[in-house]
Write an enzyme that holds these catalytic residues in place. Structure first.
Site, mmCIF file in Angstrom:
data_model
loop_
_atom_site.group_PDB
_atom_site.id
_atom_site.type_symbol
_atom_site.label_atom_id
_atom_site.label_comp_id
_atom_site.label_asym_id
_atom_site.label_seq_id
_atom_site.Cartn_x
_atom_site.Cartn_y
_atom_site.Cartn_z
ATOM 1 N N ALA A 1 0.833 -1.195 0.000
ATOM 2 C CA ALA A 1 0.000 0.000 0.000
ATOM 3 C C ALA A 1 0.871 1.249 0.000
ATOM 4 O O ALA A 1 2.040 1.207 0.384
ATOM 5 C CB ALA A 1 -0.916 0.001 1.230
ATOM 6 N N ASP A 2 0.267 2.347 -0.425
ATOM 7 C CA ASP A 2 0.916 3.637 -0.322
ATOM 8 C C ASP A 2 -0.152 4.693 -0.096
ATOM 9 O O ASP A 2 -1.227 4.639 -0.690
ATOM 10 C CB ASP A 2 1.725 3.980 -1.574
ATOM 11 C CG ASP A 2 2.611 5.182 -1.310
ATOM 12 O OD1 ASP A 2 3.578 5.032 -0.538
ATOM 13 O OD2 ASP A 2 2.315 6.280 -1.823
ATOM 14 N N THR A 3 0.166 5.632 0.774
ATOM 15 C CA THR A 3 -0.734 6.738 1.078
ATOM 16 C C THR A 3 -0.022 8.039 0.758
ATOM 17 O O THR A 3 1.142 8.211 1.113
ATOM 18 C CB THR A 3 -1.139 6.724 2.564
ATOM 19 O OG1 THR A 3 -1.815 5.495 2.849
ATOM 20 C CG2 THR A 3 -2.047 7.892 2.903
ATOM 21 N N ALA B 1 -3.569 3.716 -2.024
ATOM 22 C CA ALA B 1 -3.666 2.639 -3.012
ATOM 23 C C ALA B 1 -3.229 1.352 -2.333
ATOM 24 O O ALA B 1 -2.244 1.334 -1.593
ATOM 25 C CB ALA B 1 -2.771 2.927 -4.210
#
Length: 184
Positions: A79-81, A116
């Site tokens: 994930a990436d924020t 994501a």
């Protein structure tokens, strides 16, 4: 009954993230997750991407970097924020000055948080993105400095954790998922 669990039968869930918040959120869903020490990934991205595409691009880069870790019954979660305001991506701050500058930029306005998430197995890969609009009240420079010096939010996109002090005093409104702002 958790409707996710039947879909995950037979999979060994592995979270390729150092984020204790992501792990805690998955465990709160009743999921048994192993933490995979993620492969270091370049978090740069091509210019011109919007917030959703930037988060998706970085999450996909993380997924690709960790593909070599997948066995037949593994499901790897990456994930990436990112925080996005006025066409500018705010990732993790480089240092104290960068964190203070980010919070000054967010103060008194609305920004978007994009997370994501990619789910990878040997047979399938799926990525999706969530967006939340967050409105901050106007923060004084003293409040920003106190927050940065007290909480040292250098591992958080936009230099803040919504579950920390700043979430209680600065967040006026959230439109979308609170958990997305936490990073999942």
């Amino acid at each position: 009954m958790n409707h996710l669990l039947p879909n995950l039968e037979g999979y060994h869930l592995m979270l390729a993230s150092r984020s204790p918040r992501r792990r805690a959120l998955l465990e709160e869903l009743g999921l048994k997750v192993s933490v995979l020490d993620p492969v270091e990934t370049d978090e740069s991205f091509p210019p011109g991407l919007d917030g959703a595409d930037t988060a998706r691009f970085i999450a996909l880069q993380k997924a690709k970097a960790n593909n070599g870790m997948i066995n037949s019954n593994d499901l790897v979660i990456t994930a990436d924020t990112i925080v996005f305001k006025e066409g500018k991506v705010l990732g993790k701050p480089k240092d104290r000055a960068d964190a203070i500058a980010m919070l000054k930029h967010l103060s008194g306005g609305t920004h978007q948080v994009y997370t994501a998430v990619c789910l990878n197995s040997l047979k399938h890969a799926r990525c999706f993105v969530a967006r939340t609009d967050v409105t901050f009240s106007l923060l004084s420079e003293a409040e920003i400095i106190w927050y940065v010096d007290t909480y040292q939010p250098y591992d958080k996109a936009g230099a803040y954790g919504v579950q920390e002090w700043i979430g209680f005093v600065a967040v006026e409104r959230i439109e979308g998922s609170y958990y997305n702002v936490m990073g999942l």
